[in-house]
Design an enzyme around this catalytic site. Structure first.
Site, mmCIF file in Angstrom:
data_model
loop_
_atom_site.group_PDB
_atom_site.id
_atom_site.type_symbol
_atom_site.label_atom_id
_atom_site.label_comp_id
_atom_site.label_asym_id
_atom_site.label_seq_id
_atom_site.Cartn_x
_atom_site.Cartn_y
_atom_site.Cartn_z
ATOM 1 N N ASN A 34 0.834 -1.211 0.000
ATOM 2 C CA ASN A 34 0.000 0.000 0.000
ATOM 3 C C ASN A 34 0.873 1.267 0.000
ATOM 4 O O ASN A 34 0.354 2.367 0.104
ATOM 5 C CB ASN A 34 -0.962 0.023 1.199
ATOM 6 C CG ASN A 34 -0.254 0.280 2.523
ATOM 7 O OD1 ASN A 34 0.975 0.203 2.595
ATOM 8 N ND2 ASN A 34 -1.009 0.579 3.551
ATOM 9 N N PHE A 36 2.797 2.600 2.207
ATOM 10 C CA PHE A 36 2.867 3.456 3.403
ATOM 11 C C PHE A 36 4.328 3.787 3.710
ATOM 12 O O PHE A 36 4.699 4.961 3.815
ATOM 13 C CB PHE A 36 2.178 2.766 4.593
ATOM 14 C CG PHE A 36 2.331 3.538 5.881
ATOM 15 C CD1 PHE A 36 2.161 4.921 5.916
ATOM 16 C CD2 PHE A 36 2.646 2.900 7.072
ATOM 17 C CE1 PHE A 36 2.320 5.643 7.097
ATOM 18 C CE2 PHE A 36 2.807 3.612 8.256
ATOM 19 C CZ PHE A 36 2.643 4.980 8.260
ATOM 20 N N THR A 92 -3.303 -3.788 10.551
ATOM 21 C CA THR A 92 -2.444 -4.387 9.514
ATOM 22 C C THR A 92 -1.926 -5.749 9.966
ATOM 23 O O THR A 92 -1.986 -6.724 9.211
ATOM 24 C CB THR A 92 -1.274 -3.433 9.174
ATOM 25 O OG1 THR A 92 -1.822 -2.262 8.575
ATOM 26 C CG2 THR A 92 -0.287 -4.075 8.221
ATOM 27 N N ARG A 106 -7.520 -21.106 1.361
ATOM 28 C CA ARG A 106 -8.329 -21.355 0.164
ATOM 29 C C ARG A 106 -7.515 -21.993 -0.947
ATOM 30 O O ARG A 106 -7.954 -22.946 -1.580
ATOM 31 C CB ARG A 106 -8.960 -20.038 -0.336
ATOM 32 C CG ARG A 106 -9.874 -20.205 -1.554
ATOM 33 C CD ARG A 106 -10.524 -18.892 -1.966
ATOM 34 N NE ARG A 106 -9.584 -17.900 -2.431
ATOM 35 C CZ ARG A 106 -9.059 -17.862 -3.656
ATOM 36 N NH1 ARG A 106 -9.397 -18.764 -4.552
ATOM 37 N NH2 ARG A 106 -8.208 -16.917 -3.982
ATOM 38 N N TYR A 147 2.371 -2.588 17.817
ATOM 39 C CA TYR A 147 3.252 -3.419 16.988
ATOM 40 C C TYR A 147 3.503 -4.770 17.674
ATOM 41 O O TYR A 147 3.277 -5.827 17.089
ATOM 42 C CB TYR A 147 4.559 -2.672 16.766
ATOM 43 C CG TYR A 147 5.551 -3.368 15.854
ATOM 44 C CD1 TYR A 147 5.354 -3.422 14.482
ATOM 45 C CD2 TYR A 147 6.708 -3.952 16.372
ATOM 46 C CE1 TYR A 147 6.281 -4.040 13.644
ATOM 47 C CE2 TYR A 147 7.633 -4.561 15.549
ATOM 48 C CZ TYR A 147 7.425 -4.610 14.182
ATOM 49 O OH TYR A 147 8.344 -5.215 13.351
ATOM 50 N N ARG A 188 14.677 4.294 12.124
ATOM 51 C CA ARG A 188 15.393 3.244 12.848
ATOM 52 C C ARG A 188 16.854 3.665 13.013
ATOM 53 O O ARG A 188 17.375 4.496 12.275
ATOM 54 C CB ARG A 188 15.253 1.904 12.131
ATOM 55 C CG ARG A 188 13.912 1.279 12.443
ATOM 56 C CD ARG A 188 13.702 -0.039 11.758
ATOM 57 N NE ARG A 188 13.272 0.123 10.384
ATOM 58 C CZ ARG A 188 12.893 -0.870 9.605
ATOM 59 N NH1 ARG A 188 12.911 -2.104 10.067
ATOM 60 N NH2 ARG A 188 12.508 -0.652 8.366
HETATM 61 P P1 NAD Z 1 9.351 -1.545 5.703
HETATM 62 O O1 NAD Z 1 8.570 -0.515 6.409
HETATM 63 O O2 NAD Z 1 10.426 -1.111 4.773
HETATM 64 O O3 NAD Z 1 8.397 -2.530 4.914
HETATM 65 C C1 NAD Z 1 7.048 -2.764 5.228
HETATM 66 C C2 NAD Z 1 6.250 -2.714 3.941
HETATM 67 O O4 NAD Z 1 4.879 -3.043 4.220
HETATM 68 C C3 NAD Z 1 6.247 -1.339 3.293
HETATM 69 O O5 NAD Z 1 6.520 -1.452 1.905
HETATM 70 C C4 NAD Z 1 4.844 -0.814 3.542
HETATM 71 O O6 NAD Z 1 4.406 0.129 2.582
HETATM 72 C C5 NAD Z 1 4.041 -2.096 3.541
HETATM 73 N N1 NAD Z 1 2.774 -2.000 4.263
HETATM 74 C C6 NAD Z 1 2.562 -1.469 5.496
HETATM 75 N N2 NAD Z 1 1.261 -1.575 5.827
HETATM 76 C C7 NAD Z 1 0.646 -2.194 4.782
HETATM 77 C C8 NAD Z 1 -0.700 -2.579 4.536
HETATM 78 N N3 NAD Z 1 -1.684 -2.335 5.420
HETATM 79 N N4 NAD Z 1 -0.985 -3.188 3.354
HETATM 80 C C9 NAD Z 1 -0.010 -3.412 2.445
HETATM 81 N N5 NAD Z 1 1.279 -3.070 2.627
HETATM 82 C C10 NAD Z 1 1.596 -2.474 3.797
HETATM 83 O O7 NAD Z 1 9.967 -2.503 6.850
HETATM 84 P P2 NAD Z 1 10.885 -3.804 6.750
HETATM 85 O O8 NAD Z 1 12.027 -3.589 7.661
HETATM 86 O O9 NAD Z 1 11.147 -4.180 5.345
HETATM 87 O O10 NAD Z 1 9.940 -4.877 7.438
HETATM 88 C C11 NAD Z 1 9.284 -5.899 6.722
HETATM 89 C C12 NAD Z 1 8.624 -6.860 7.702
HETATM 90 O O11 NAD Z 1 9.611 -7.461 8.539
HETATM 91 C C13 NAD Z 1 7.617 -6.180 8.633
HETATM 92 O O12 NAD Z 1 6.510 -7.048 8.820
HETATM 93 C C14 NAD Z 1 8.370 -6.046 9.932
HETATM 94 O O13 NAD Z 1 7.514 -6.045 11.050
HETATM 95 C C15 NAD Z 1 9.270 -7.275 9.902
HETATM 96 N N6 NAD Z 1 10.464 -7.057 10.719
HETATM 97 C C16 NAD Z 1 11.496 -6.275 10.271
HETATM 98 C C17 NAD Z 1 12.593 -6.073 11.096
HETATM 99 C C18 NAD Z 1 13.778 -5.265 10.658
HETATM 100 O O14 NAD Z 1 14.690 -5.076 11.460
HETATM 101 N N7 NAD Z 1 13.876 -4.788 9.429
HETATM 102 C C19 NAD Z 1 12.629 -6.644 12.375
HETATM 103 C C20 NAD Z 1 11.555 -7.402 12.793
HETATM 104 C C21 NAD Z 1 10.473 -7.623 11.959
HETATM 105 N N1 UDP Z 2 17.799 4.980 18.738
HETATM 106 C C1 UDP Z 2 18.653 6.057 18.992
HETATM 107 N N2 UDP Z 2 18.672 7.103 18.114
HETATM 108 C C2 UDP Z 2 17.925 7.131 16.986
HETATM 109 C C3 UDP Z 2 17.052 6.027 16.713
HETATM 110 C C4 UDP Z 2 17.017 4.986 17.613
HETATM 111 O O1 UDP Z 2 19.385 6.064 19.998
HETATM 112 O O2 UDP Z 2 18.017 8.123 16.230
HETATM 113 C C5 UDP Z 2 17.788 3.841 19.664
HETATM 114 C C6 UDP Z 2 16.398 3.413 20.140
HETATM 115 O O3 UDP Z 2 16.005 4.138 21.276
HETATM 116 C C7 UDP Z 2 16.638 1.938 20.439
HETATM 117 C C8 UDP Z 2 17.689 1.520 19.424
HETATM 118 O O4 UDP Z 2 18.303 2.712 18.971
HETATM 119 O O5 UDP Z 2 17.164 1.779 21.735
HETATM 120 C C9 UDP Z 2 17.133 0.755 18.242
HETATM 121 O O6 UDP Z 2 16.057 1.511 17.724
HETATM 122 P P1 UDP Z 2 15.275 1.095 16.398
HETATM 123 O O7 UDP Z 2 14.149 2.058 16.266
HETATM 124 O O8 UDP Z 2 16.226 0.964 15.281
HETATM 125 O O9 UDP Z 2 14.733 -0.377 16.687
HETATM 126 P P2 UDP Z 2 14.003 -1.106 17.906
HETATM 127 O O10 UDP Z 2 13.974 -0.207 19.109
HETATM 128 O O11 UDP Z 2 12.645 -1.416 17.412
HETATM 129 O O12 UDP Z 2 14.855 -2.284 18.144
#
Ligand code: NAD
Ligand code: UDP
Length: 322
Positions: A34, A36, A92, A106, A147, A188
């Protein structure tokens, strides 16, 4: 054998790399998003593949498709984005899981859920590193709950569809993963620090910077995800890099690699920010013969190169959503 594979969240950071990996292995890929937090620049180059399709759709709405496999990645992953509209984030995760599981049921497709280390919440010290058997320490009503609890109920739904309807499930618990194609304003820590360092802006440390994370390079993570999907193990399975760093150490490494003049500034620690996090990856080693290969310093160099290039070619990308 070539399969028809649906990747939800396919225009995002991990989804776009996954779609590319699957196309290179000879599969047909439908990337559903989507937009986002995803972006067309992540997938524009995939249009050269005849077997690639892009679908604008929101997973909170049902969809009828014929596919063999589903990777369910759709969900904003960075705290600023999942907290922007927390009700939508829960929808979501929960309605997205129900709709994708209904589709899998399905058409009898195998389905993988991108779950997260956040299901462990702020892990208690005696559960460090985190094993898959740990039930977690999660605040149900805090700012991260949309989340964390959304992802937890998605895991519950996956197991109930598995037990009740024999849906063929896989669950991966992803630990902090970074790399090229993260959104420059994703919020992040890795992308924030790199973007700040490249522009010689202040590097924003939340709290004292003594909290830890274990950072996995995207290629390693996706190889683990792919192997889990192809294995007979349903999980949940931790995939991540067990090398743990404080946030201050991360900032120092990024300043060194970018040769930046940035200074460290300290900001309030957001509530419920986990103090430490490290995956126990024994299960992945045993079941998938998988372990990460890319060290943090190496992965950061690839990621810095990506953002450096983007900053020169598309400076507007840095002004997009925050
Ligand atoms: P990202 O935000 O780059 O990707 C998420 C994607 O999902 C985006 O393209 C966004 O537009 C799409 N999206 C969001 N809501 C939607 C909806 N309602 N319908 C359709 N599309 C939707 O983040 P990412 O890091 O690539 O994460 C991908 C997946 O991996 C996520 O489910 C996230 O929770 C999981 N994950 C990622 C990390 C990480 O460190 N990168 C860690 C833990 C879990
Ligand atoms: N964090 C930080 N400065 C930033 C962004 C994040 O110090 O500009 C810290 C945040 O508070 C967390 C860690 O970095 O302790 C990782 O954050 P992130 O959002 O990447 O992932 P998550 O907390 O979901 O592991």
């Amino acid at each position: 054998m070539s399969k028809r594979i649906l990747v939800t969240g396919g225009a995002g950071f991990l989804g776009s790399h996954l779609s590319e990996k699957l196309l290179k292995k000879g599969h047909s890929v439908i990337a559903l998003d989507n937009f986002f937090t995803g972006n067309k620049r992540n997938i524009n180059h995939l249009k050269n593949y005849d077997d690639f399709e892009l679908l604008r759709h929101d997973v909170t709405n049902p969809i009828m498709l014929e596919v063999d496999m589903i990777y369910n990645l759709a969900c904003p992953a960075s705290p600023i984005h999942y907290q922007y509209n927390p009700v939508k984030t829960t929808k979501t995760s929960v309605m997205g899981a129900i709709n994708m599981l209904g589709l899998a049921k399905r058409v009898r497709a195998r389905i993988l859920q991108a779950s997260t280390s956040e299901v462990y919440g702020d892990p208690l010290p005696q559960f460090h590193p985190q094993q898959e058997t740990y039930w977690g320490n999660v605040n149900p009503i805090g700012i991260r709950s949309c989340y964390d609890e959304g992802k937890r109920i998605a895991e519950t739904l996956f197991f109930d569809y598995h037990r009740q309807n024999k849906v063929d499930i896989r669950i991966i618990r992803i630990f902090n993963t970074y790399g090229p194609r993260m959104h420059p304003n994703d919020g992040r820590v890795v992308s924030n620090f790199i973007v700040q360092a490249l522009q010689n802006q202040d590097i924003t440390i939340y709290g004292k910077g003594d909290q830890t994370r274990s950072f996995c390079y995207c290629d390693d993570l996706l190889e683990g995800m792919y192997r889990l999907m192809e294995s007979n193990c349903i999980g949940p399975m931790n995939i991540g890099n067990p090398n743990e760093f404080t946030i201050l150490e991360l900032a120092q490494k990024i300043i060194e690699i970018t040769n930046s003049k940035s200074k460290l500034v300290y900001r309030d620690l957001p509530s419920d920010d986990p103090k430490q996090r490290q995956p126990d990856i024994s299960m992945a080693k045993k079941e998938l013969d998988w372990s990460p290969k890319v060290e943090l310093a190496e992965g950061l160099k690839y990621t810095v190169a990506y953002f450096d290039d983007l900053l020169k070619k598309e400076p507007d990308a840095f002004a997009e959503i925050r």
